[in-house]
Design a protein around this motif. Structure first.
Motif, short mmCIF file in Angstrom:
data_model
loop_
_atom_site.label_atom_id
_atom_site.label_comp_id
_atom_site.label_asym_id
_atom_site.label_seq_id
_atom_site.Cartn_x
_atom_site.Cartn_y
_atom_site.Cartn_z
N SER A 1 51.41 88.63 88.11
CA SER A 1 50.27 87.77 87.84
C SER A 1 49.88 87.92 86.38
O SER A 1 49.87 89.02 85.85
CB SER A 1 49.10 88.18 88.75
OG SER A 1 47.96 87.45 88.39
N MET A 2 49.57 86.80 85.75
CA MET A 2 49.16 86.84 84.35
C MET A 2 47.75 87.42 84.21
O MET A 2 47.44 88.04 83.22
CB MET A 2 49.16 85.43 83.75
CG MET A 2 50.51 84.77 83.73
SD MET A 2 51.44 85.07 82.25
CE MET A 2 50.40 84.47 80.97
N ALA A 3 46.92 87.20 85.20
CA ALA A 3 45.54 87.67 85.10
C ALA A 3 45.33 88.85 86.04
O ALA A 3 45.80 88.86 87.16
CB ALA A 3 44.58 86.55 85.47
N ASP A 4 44.63 89.84 85.53
CA ASP A 4 44.28 91.00 86.34
C ASP A 4 43.12 90.60 87.25
O ASP A 4 42.06 90.20 86.78
CB ASP A 4 43.87 92.15 85.41
CG ASP A 4 43.52 93.43 86.15
OD1 ASP A 4 43.32 93.38 87.38
OD2 ASP A 4 43.46 94.47 85.49
N PRO A 5 43.34 90.69 88.60
CA PRO A 5 42.27 90.26 89.50
C PRO A 5 41.00 91.08 89.38
O PRO A 5 39.93 90.64 89.78
CB PRO A 5 42.90 90.41 90.89
CG PRO A 5 44.05 91.33 90.71
CD PRO A 5 44.50 91.21 89.28
N ALA A 6 41.09 92.28 88.80
CA ALA A 6 39.90 93.12 88.66
C ALA A 6 39.01 92.65 87.51
O ALA A 6 37.86 93.03 87.42
CB ALA A 6 40.31 94.57 88.43
N ILE A 7 39.55 91.79 86.63
CA ILE A 7 38.77 91.31 85.49
C ILE A 7 38.04 90.03 85.90
O ILE A 7 38.64 89.07 86.34
CB ILE A 7 39.68 91.02 84.27
CG1 ILE A 7 40.32 92.32 83.79
CG2 ILE A 7 38.87 90.36 83.16
CD1 ILE A 7 41.31 92.13 82.68
N ASN A 8 36.74 90.05 85.74
CA ASN A 8 35.91 88.88 86.03
C ASN A 8 35.74 88.13 84.71
O ASN A 8 34.92 88.51 83.87
CB ASN A 8 34.57 89.32 86.60
CG ASN A 8 33.64 88.17 86.90
OD1 ASN A 8 33.77 87.08 86.35
ND2 ASN A 8 32.68 88.43 87.77
N MET A 9 36.52 87.06 84.51
CA MET A 9 36.49 86.36 83.23
C MET A 9 35.13 85.73 82.94
O MET A 9 34.75 85.62 81.78
CB MET A 9 37.59 85.29 83.17
CG MET A 9 38.95 85.87 82.82
SD MET A 9 38.93 86.98 81.38
CE MET A 9 38.59 85.86 80.04
N HIS A 10 34.40 85.36 83.97
CA HIS A 10 33.06 84.83 83.72
C HIS A 10 32.20 85.89 83.05
O HIS A 10 31.52 85.62 82.05
CB HIS A 10 32.43 84.34 85.03
CG HIS A 10 31.08 83.75 84.83
ND1 HIS A 10 29.95 84.26 85.42
CD2 HIS A 10 30.66 82.70 84.09
CE1 HIS A 10 28.90 83.55 85.04
NE2 HIS A 10 29.30 82.59 84.24
N ARG B 1 30.74 85.93 79.20
CA ARG B 1 29.31 86.13 78.95
C ARG B 1 29.13 87.21 77.89
O ARG B 1 28.26 87.09 77.02
CB ARG B 1 28.57 86.51 80.24
CG ARG B 1 28.47 85.35 81.22
CD ARG B 1 27.66 85.69 82.43
NE ARG B 1 26.26 85.62 82.05
CZ ARG B 1 25.33 86.45 82.51
NH1 ARG B 1 25.62 87.39 83.37
NH2 ARG B 1 24.08 86.32 82.13
N ARG B 2 29.92 88.27 77.97
CA ARG B 2 29.84 89.34 76.96
C ARG B 2 30.23 88.81 75.59
O ARG B 2 29.59 89.11 74.58
CB ARG B 2 30.76 90.51 77.35
CG ARG B 2 30.25 91.31 78.53
CD ARG B 2 31.18 92.45 78.89
NE ARG B 2 31.31 93.36 77.75
CZ ARG B 2 32.40 94.09 77.52
NH1 ARG B 2 33.44 94.05 78.32
NH2 ARG B 2 32.44 94.90 76.47
N ALA B 3 31.29 87.98 75.55
CA ALA B 3 31.74 87.41 74.27
C ALA B 3 30.66 86.49 73.69
O ALA B 3 30.36 86.56 72.49
CB ALA B 3 33.04 86.64 74.47
N PHE B 4 30.07 85.64 74.53
CA PHE B 4 29.02 84.74 74.06
C PHE B 4 27.82 85.54 73.55
O PHE B 4 27.19 85.17 72.57
CB PHE B 4 28.57 83.78 75.16
CG PHE B 4 29.64 82.82 75.62
CD1 PHE B 4 30.63 82.36 74.76
CD2 PHE B 4 29.66 82.36 76.92
CE1 PHE B 4 31.61 81.48 75.18
CE2 PHE B 4 30.63 81.48 77.35
CZ PHE B 4 31.61 81.03 76.49
N ALA B 5 27.49 86.62 74.23
CA ALA B 5 26.34 87.44 73.84
C ALA B 5 26.53 88.03 72.44
O ALA B 5 25.56 88.19 71.70
CB ALA B 5 26.10 88.55 74.86
#
Length: 128
Positions: A5-14, A18-22
């Motif tokens: 899988s390209m994305a780690d299911p443990a990572i919540n991209m939302h 939000r952290r990046a936008f902050a």
């Protein structure tokens, strides 16, 4: 061969976004980052380049950007002290995002409603 899988299911991209936008939220941070992406600025130059920003707010925003590792502050041991602000290598990674925003604005900016550009305190002077 195992499925990967390209994305780690443990990572919540939302949450990550939000952290990046902050990191970049704040009335002036994007404008400061835009300017520092162009060149190194002294405090007074930044203040003059951003109409409406107060000294207090510029100081606060620069401190937050520095604490987040997006801006470097260099104090030169001179009298009076000279302080320069530069974008960090980490923040340079935002360059393609800034270029994409610039391209988007060139394409669509004229079709958007115009808003007053004046923000913050009004300059004091003999205005009529």
């Amino acid at each position: 061969m195992e499925k990967q899988s390209m994305a780690d299911p443990a990572i919540n991209m939302h949450e990550e976004m939000r952290r990046a936008f902050a990191l970049l939220s704040g009335k002036w941070k994007l404008e400061i980052m835009w300017l520092l992406n162009q060149r190194i600025y002294r405090f007074g130059e930044l203040r003059k380049a951003i109409p409406g920003i107060t000294q207090h707010m510029l100081t606060a925003q620069l401190r937050e950007l520095e604490a987040d590792g997006l801006v470097d502050r260099t104090v030169f041991p001179e009298v009076p002290p000279r302080v320069e602000y530069a974008i960090t290598e980490k923040a340079r990674g935002l360059g393609p995002t800034m270029e994409a925003l610039s391209a988007w604005w060139q394409t669509y900016g004229s079709s958007l409603p115009q808003r007053p550009t004046s923000r913050g305190r009004k300059a004091s002077g003999n205005e009529t």
